[in-house]
Design an enzyme around this catalytic site. Structure first.
Site, short mmCIF file in Angstrom:
data_model
loop_
_atom_site.label_atom_id
_atom_site.label_comp_id
_atom_site.label_asym_id
_atom_site.label_seq_id
_atom_site.Cartn_x
_atom_site.Cartn_y
_atom_site.Cartn_z
N ARG A 1 0.88 -1.49 0.18
CA ARG A 1 0.23 0.21 -0.32
C ARG A 1 1.06 1.30 0.10
NH1 ARG A 1 -2.74 -3.48 -1.03
NH2 ARG A 1 -4.35 -4.54 -0.16
N SER B 1 -10.97 0.24 3.39
CA SER B 1 -10.61 -0.56 4.86
C SER B 1 -9.85 0.76 5.95
CB SER B 1 -8.98 -1.45 4.23
OG SER B 1 -9.93 -2.73 4.10
N GLU C 1 -4.73 3.05 7.17
CA GLU C 1 -4.62 3.14 5.71
C GLU C 1 -5.26 4.45 4.78
OE1 GLU C 1 -5.75 0.07 3.29
OE2 GLU C 1 -6.06 0.84 2.01
C1 LIG Z 1 -15.95 -0.23 -1.24
C2 LIG Z 1 -14.30 0.30 -0.84
C3 LIG Z 1 -13.68 -0.64 -1.78
C4 LIG Z 1 -12.55 -0.93 -1.88
N1 LIG Z 1 -11.49 -1.98 -1.70
C5 LIG Z 1 -9.89 -1.49 -1.36
C6 LIG Z 1 -9.17 -2.95 -2.60
O1 LIG Z 1 -8.92 -3.51 -2.00
N2 LIG Z 1 -7.56 -2.74 -2.01
C7 LIG Z 1 -7.38 -1.06 -1.82
O2 LIG Z 1 -6.54 -1.27 -2.02
N3 LIG Z 1 -8.20 0.05 -1.60
C8 LIG Z 1 -9.42 -0.61 -1.96
N4 LIG Z 1 -10.28 0.33 -1.41
C9 LIG Z 1 -9.12 2.09 -1.25
C10 LIG Z 1 -9.62 2.38 -2.52
O3 LIG Z 1 -10.41 2.67 -3.48
C11 LIG Z 1 -7.95 2.21 -2.92
O4 LIG Z 1 -6.69 3.02 -2.04
C12 LIG Z 1 -7.65 3.71 -4.74
O5 LIG Z 1 -6.33 2.90 -4.65
C13 LIG Z 1 -8.10 4.80 -4.24
O6 LIG Z 1 -8.06 6.12 -5.55
P1 LIG Z 1 -8.37 6.95 -5.72
O7 LIG Z 1 -8.76 7.76 -7.09
O8 LIG Z 1 -9.38 7.15 -5.12
O9 LIG Z 1 -7.62 7.76 -5.18
P2 LIG Z 1 -8.20 8.43 -3.61
O10 LIG Z 1 -8.97 8.73 -2.78
O11 LIG Z 1 -8.54 10.38 -4.85
O12 LIG Z 1 -6.33 9.82 -3.39
C14 LIG Z 1 -5.71 8.46 -3.22
C15 LIG Z 1 -4.73 9.26 -2.73
O13 LIG Z 1 -3.49 9.28 -3.80
C16 LIG Z 1 -3.53 10.99 -4.85
N5 LIG Z 1 -4.04 10.82 -5.54
C17 LIG Z 1 -4.45 10.42 -6.16
N6 LIG Z 1 -4.66 10.66 -7.70
C18 LIG Z 1 -3.51 11.06 -7.87
C19 LIG Z 1 -2.42 11.56 -8.78
N7 LIG Z 1 -3.31 11.32 -10.20
N8 LIG Z 1 -1.04 11.38 -9.09
C20 LIG Z 1 -0.70 12.17 -7.85
N9 LIG Z 1 -1.51 11.99 -6.72
C21 LIG Z 1 -2.72 11.38 -7.04
C22 LIG Z 1 -4.46 11.11 -3.18
O14 LIG Z 1 -3.57 13.13 -3.24
C23 LIG Z 1 -4.16 10.68 -2.48
O15 LIG Z 1 -2.90 10.86 -2.28
C24 LIG Z 1 -11.54 0.37 -1.55
C25 LIG Z 1 -11.90 1.35 -0.95
C26 LIG Z 1 -13.16 1.40 -1.25
C27 LIG Z 1 -14.97 2.39 -0.94
#
Ligand SMILES: Cc1cc2nc3c(=O)[nH]c(=O)nc-3n(C[C@H](O)[C@H](O)[C@H](O)COP(=O)(O)OP(=O)(O)OC[C@H]3O[C@@H](n4cnc5c(N)ncnc54)[C@H](O)[C@@H]3O)c2cc1C
Length: 304
Positions: free
Chosen positions: A179, A229, A299
């Site tokens: 992660r 999580s 996380e």
């Molecule tokens: C129902 C549910 C299930 C999930 N299951 C999982 C799972 O199985 N495994 C898992 O690992 N996670 C899981 N997650 C958490 C989440 O989906 C992941 O961490 C996902 O990768 C976050 O992506 P995001 O686009 O929403 O990022 P955001 O939440 O918008 O941002 C996360 C981080 O990334 C940075 N960021 C985003 N885009 C960029 C970019 N283009 N350039 C630079 N920085 C950037 C942001 O500044 C922040 O620091 C889950 C979440 C939910 C709600």
């Protein structure tokens, strides 16, 4: 009389930003937890040039900036955040396949990438179908499920450094660990990623996607507002198991509740605030530490 100071939006527009500008945009609807006050300025870039303009503008005005993907790993303060929030989602979202390589823009939905790969007979991203983030967020977080991790499938990442230089980083340069990635410690914008995949039968790959999706629906409250999580897995154990064993399933602060289905998911049951989430996390962390001597590590990322 001196001229009035231009608003952040006017100033960024004058600097040449072409995309959408939303001053004081409420961020709660931009997160899967549905929590968070306004961004001083939310900007949706029209293209990479807009990102270059925005980063230079922010640097010249000493304005703080952050990247927002799908907001699925974020807890945002009820007061909101100062400065610029660049939202890369549903823009820079092209998905292309060349042989065994799939290239996706940072704003592409990770589940859409998984579906495209399956349809094109490419294996390696089946786990991504249930991760509701963007490609950018998945790369930064090295998102994963069980033994699968985003970084394992990455051949290269297209990265815009905060000084406006665009570089291509190979897998090893990205320093993926559980992660985590170099991008969490390096200011800039992930513009896209190239995945190296394995050929397979589309129907078999899709069957695996369906199997994982069904498993998630059985074990996780995927249809309720959450951030996935809340905690990283402690070495050799599971955060959800510890929270459950501590008797905390169903524990509630305000409208935020520890899921009864999966204790590492906290559910916004309707109108929960950031304060509710933080207070519930504090209670859970204290109780798990008291009963098991384990310090849970968050996380979810906190913006304030
Ligand atoms: C129902 C549910 C299930 C999930 N299951 C999982 C799972 O199985 N495994 C898992 O690992 N996670 C899981 N997650 C958490 C989440 O989906 C992941 O961490 C996902 O990768 C976050 O992506 P995001 O686009 O929403 O990022 P955001 O939440 O918008 O941002 C996360 C981080 O990334 C940075 N960021 C985003 N885009 C960029 C970019 N283009 N350039 C630079 N920085 C950037 C942001 O500044 C922040 O620091 C889950 C979440 C939910 C709600």
């Amino acid at each position: 009389m001196s001229a009035p100071t231009p608003s952040l939006a006017d100033s960024l527009r004058t600097a040449g930003f072409k995309g959408e500008l939303r001053p004081h945009k409420l961020l709660a609807p931009c997160t899967t937890w549905q929590i968070g006050g306004p961004a001083e300025l939310l900007a949706v870039p029209a293209n990479v040039d807009d990102l270059v303009v925005a980063l230079a503008w922010a640097a010249s005005g000493s304005i703080s900036w952050r990247l927002l993907g799908n907001g699925s790993n974020l807890l945002i303060h009820d007061r909101g955040v100062r400065g610029l929030v660049l939202r890369v989602r549903k823009v820079l979202d092209e998905i292309k396949v060349h042989g065994r390589r799939l290239t996706a823009g940072a704003g592409a939905s990770f589940p859409a990438v998984a579906r495209t790969a399956a349809a094109r007979g490419l294996a390696g991203l089946q786990f991504a179908a249930g991760i509701p983030g963007t490609v950018g967020g998945a790369v930064v977080m090295n998102a994963g499920w069980h033994q699968f991790e985003t970084g394992n499938a990455i051949a290269a990442v297209d990265f815009l450094q905060s000084n406006g230089h665009r570089i291509t980083m190979d897998h090893d340069q990205c320093k993926f660990t559980y992660r985590s990635s170099l991008f969490q410690r390096t200011p800039g914008v992930v513009l896209g990623a190239t995945f190296q995949l394995e050929p397979g039968e589309p129907a078999d790959i899709q069957a695996e996607v369906d199997e994982y999706t069904t498993a998630r629906k059985l074990n996780q409250p995927v249809d309720r507002p959450s951030c996935g999580s809340v905690y990283l897995q402690p070495p050799g154990d599971f955060a959800g198991r510890l929270i459950d064993a501590a008797g905390l399933k169903g524990r509630r602060v305000g409208a935020m509740e520890v899921s009864r289905l999966h204790a590492n998911f906290f559910i916004n049951t309707g109108g929960a605030t950031c304060a509710d989430a933080l207070a519930l996390m504090d209670q859970v962390e204290q109780e798990v530490a008291r009963q098991f001597g384990v310090e849970l590590v968050r996380e979810v990322e906190f913006w304030q």
